[in-house]
Design a protein around this motif. Structure first.
Motif, PDB file in Angstrom:
ATOM      1  N   TYR A  49      76.764 -45.724 -60.370  1.00 41.47           N
ATOM      2  CA  TYR A  49      75.643 -45.919 -61.285  1.00 41.47           C
ATOM      3  C   TYR A  49      75.012 -47.284 -61.075  1.00 41.47           C
ATOM      4  O   TYR A  49      73.787 -47.415 -61.049  1.00 41.47           O
ATOM      5  CB  TYR A  49      76.125 -45.768 -62.731  1.00 41.47           C
ATOM      6  N   GLU A  50      75.839 -48.292 -60.896  1.00 39.29           N
ATOM      7  CA  GLU A  50      75.276 -49.623 -60.672  1.00 39.29           C
ATOM      8  C   GLU A  50      74.561 -49.693 -59.329  1.00 39.29           C
ATOM      9  O   GLU A  50      73.532 -50.348 -59.202  1.00 39.29           O
ATOM     10  CB  GLU A  50      76.363 -50.695 -60.758  1.00 39.29           C
ATOM     11  N   TYR A  51      75.102 -49.006 -58.321  1.00 37.99           N
ATOM     12  CA  TYR A  51      74.423 -48.967 -57.020  1.00 37.99           C
ATOM     13  C   TYR A  51      73.035 -48.354 -57.156  1.00 37.99           C
ATOM     14  O   TYR A  51      72.062 -48.844 -56.582  1.00 37.99           O
ATOM     15  CB  TYR A  51      75.260 -48.172 -56.023  1.00 37.99           C
ATOM     16  N   HIS A  52      72.946 -47.278 -57.903  1.00 37.83           N
ATOM     17  CA  HIS A  52      71.673 -46.593 -58.098  1.00 37.83           C
ATOM     18  C   HIS A  52      70.654 -47.496 -58.782  1.00 37.83           C
ATOM     19  O   HIS A  52      69.454 -47.393 -58.526  1.00 37.83           O
ATOM     20  CB  HIS A  52      71.901 -45.333 -58.924  1.00 37.83           C
ATOM     21  N   ASN A  53      71.130 -48.385 -59.631  1.00 40.08           N
ATOM     22  CA  ASN A  53      70.233 -49.256 -60.392  1.00 40.08           C
ATOM     23  C   ASN A  53      70.227 -50.690 -59.889  1.00 40.08           C
ATOM     24  O   ASN A  53      69.669 -51.578 -60.529  1.00 40.08           O
ATOM     25  CB  ASN A  53      70.640 -49.245 -61.867  1.00 40.08           C
ATOM     26  N   GLY A  56      69.816 -54.901 -55.248  1.00 37.56           N
ATOM     27  CA  GLY A  56      70.163 -55.254 -53.876  1.00 37.56           C
ATOM     28  C   GLY A  56      70.732 -56.643 -53.710  1.00 37.56           C
ATOM     29  O   GLY A  56      70.983 -57.097 -52.594  1.00 37.56           O
ATOM     30  N   GLY A  57      70.969 -57.357 -54.808  1.00 36.45           N
ATOM     31  CA  GLY A  57      71.501 -58.710 -54.730  1.00 36.45           C
ATOM     32  C   GLY A  57      72.940 -58.739 -54.248  1.00 36.45           C
ATOM     33  O   GLY A  57      73.687 -57.771 -54.386  1.00 36.45           O
ATOM     34  N   SER A  58      73.340 -59.881 -53.667  1.00 37.08           N
ATOM     35  CA  SER A  58      74.679 -59.988 -53.096  1.00 37.08           C
ATOM     36  C   SER A  58      75.774 -59.915 -54.154  1.00 37.08           C
ATOM     37  O   SER A  58      76.861 -59.391 -53.901  1.00 37.08           O
ATOM     38  CB  SER A  58      74.804 -61.293 -52.303  1.00 37.08           C
ATOM     39  N   VAL A  59      75.502 -60.442 -55.361  1.00 34.09           N
ATOM     40  CA  VAL A  59      76.503 -60.395 -56.430  1.00 34.09           C
ATOM     41  C   VAL A  59      76.757 -58.952 -56.834  1.00 34.09           C
ATOM     42  O   VAL A  59      77.902 -58.502 -56.944  1.00 34.09           O
ATOM     43  CB  VAL A  59      76.059 -61.225 -57.647  1.00 34.09           C
ATOM     44  N   ASN A  60      75.679 -58.205 -57.056  1.00 31.55           N
ATOM     45  CA  ASN A  60      75.814 -56.789 -57.396  1.00 31.55           C
ATOM     46  C   ASN A  60      76.505 -56.026 -56.276  1.00 31.55           C
ATOM     47  O   ASN A  60      77.357 -55.177 -56.516  1.00 31.55           O
ATOM     48  CB  ASN A  60      74.446 -56.165 -57.672  1.00 31.55           C
ATOM     49  N   ARG A  63      80.271 -56.595 -56.312  1.00 33.50           N
ATOM     50  CA  ARG A  63      80.916 -55.910 -57.434  1.00 33.50           C
ATOM     51  C   ARG A  63      80.955 -54.400 -57.199  1.00 33.50           C
ATOM     52  O   ARG A  63      81.962 -53.741 -57.466  1.00 33.50           O
ATOM     53  CB  ARG A  63      80.169 -56.229 -58.731  1.00 33.50           C
ATOM     54  N   ILE A  64      79.864 -53.844 -56.696  1.00 35.81           N
ATOM     55  CA  ILE A  64      79.788 -52.410 -56.415  1.00 35.81           C
ATOM     56  C   ILE A  64      80.820 -52.024 -55.360  1.00 35.81           C
ATOM     57  O   ILE A  64      81.584 -51.066 -55.528  1.00 35.81           O
ATOM     58  CB  ILE A  64      78.366 -52.033 -55.946  1.00 35.81           C
ATOM     59  N   CYS A  65      80.857 -52.777 -54.279  1.00 37.17           N
ATOM     60  CA  CYS A  65      81.796 -52.456 -53.194  1.00 37.17           C
ATOM     61  C   CYS A  65      83.241 -52.598 -53.653  1.00 37.17           C
ATOM     62  O   CYS A  65      84.102 -51.782 -53.284  1.00 37.17           O
ATOM     63  CB  CYS A  65      81.538 -53.364 -51.994  1.00 37.17           C
ATOM     64  N   GLU A  66      83.522 -53.604 -54.456  1.00 37.56           N
ATOM     65  CA  GLU A  66      84.894 -53.785 -54.943  1.00 37.56           C
ATOM     66  C   GLU A  66      85.310 -52.629 -55.844  1.00 37.56           C
ATOM     67  O   GLU A  66      86.463 -52.188 -55.808  1.00 37.56           O
ATOM     68  CB  GLU A  66      85.018 -55.120 -55.675  1.00 37.56           C
TER      69      GLU A  66
END
Length: 212
Positions: A49-53, A56-60, A63-66
C-alpha cells in the motif's frame, strides 16, 4: 503478430479493503497498526500500500523494501515477487540486479505466485539474470497459464507456434514446420486467453484463421 515481452503489471485491487482505513486514520498510522501484528501478511500489505502511494523518495523506498524483506523472510511468496519486481526495474534502496530479481522470482514461484512464474518465463526467454533457455521459458509460461494467467497463455502459444520468432520478438504467425500437436495446443491456449478477454490472443486467433 509479435510476442508479448512486457512484465506483469501490478494489480492493487486486492488492497481496496485498506482504503477506508487509510482515509480515516492516515497512511503511517495504518502501516504501524498493521505491522504491529508481526505477521507476513501485515508487513506485505503495508509495504504494498505504501509503495502504491509512495512519492519515490529514498526514505519511503527503504521502509517499503524492509517491510517486503521481513514479509518474505516469514514466507510470503507475494513479498518475494515484489522484491524481484523492484530489483528487476531498479530500486533506490535495493539497486538494480536481474540476478537478484530472478532469485526472488524463484523463491516466490515455490509458493505458486503466478506473477513470479510468468516473470521467470520472461527472464528465461530474454536471458535476464539467467542463461537464455527457451525450454524453461516454455515450462514457466505453461505453469503460469495453468494457473490462469492470460499473458502466459498468449506467450506460451507464441512459443509453440514459432519459438525462433517468439525469442526474437518477431512474427509468430510464420509457423514453418510446426507440428499439429503444437498447433493444437497453441490454439487451445489462445482460445482460453481470448475467452478471458485478452485482446492480443483474439487478434492472433483472427490472423491465424485468415492464413491459408
Amino acid at each position: 503478430m509479435s510476442f508479448d515481452q512486457s512484465a506483469t503489471s501490478l494489480d492493487f485491487s486486492g488492497i481496496l479493503w485498506s482504503l477506508h482505513k487509510y482515509i480515516v486514520f492516515g497512511k503511517r498510522v495504518i502501516i504501524e497498526r498493521t505491522t504491529s501484528y508481526n505477521s507476513h501478511e501485515a508487513h506485505y500489505w503495508a509495504a504494498l500500500y505504501e509503495y502504491h502511494n509512495s512519492d519515490g523518495g529514498s526514505v519511503n523506498d527503504k521502509r517499503i523494501c524492509e517491510d517486503f524483506q521481513l514479509a518474505a523472510s516469514k514466507g510470503s511468496s507475494a513479498a518475494n515477487y515484489m522484491l524481484g519486481y523492484l530489483q528487476m526495474k531498479g530500486s533506490t534502496y535495493l539497486g538494480q540486479s536481474e540476478t537478484a530479481a530472478v532469485a526472488h522470482f524463484m523463491e516466490a514461484a515455490v509458493g505458486d505466485d503466478v506473477d513470479a512464474i510468468y516473470n521467470l518465463g520472461l527472464a528465461y526467454l530474454r536471458g535476464d539474470g539467467v542463461d537464455e533457455d527457451i525450454s524453461l521459458a516454455l515450462e514457466n509460461f505453461r505453469r503460469a497459464a495453468n494457473l490462469g494467467d492470460t499473458d502466459a497463455m498468449y506467450n506460451l502459444a507464441c512459443i509453440l507456434l514459432n519459438p525462433e520468432e517468439a525469442d526474437a520478438g518477431g512474427d509468430v504467425t510464420e509457423r514453418h514446420g510446426v507440428s499439429q500437436e503444437k498447433l493444437s495446443e497453441a490454439l487451445k491456449w489462445l482460445q482460453l486467453a481470448a475467452d478471458e478477454g485478452d485482446a492480443d490472443a483474439k487478434s492472433l486467433l483472427t490472423t491465424l484463421n485468415e492464413k491459408p
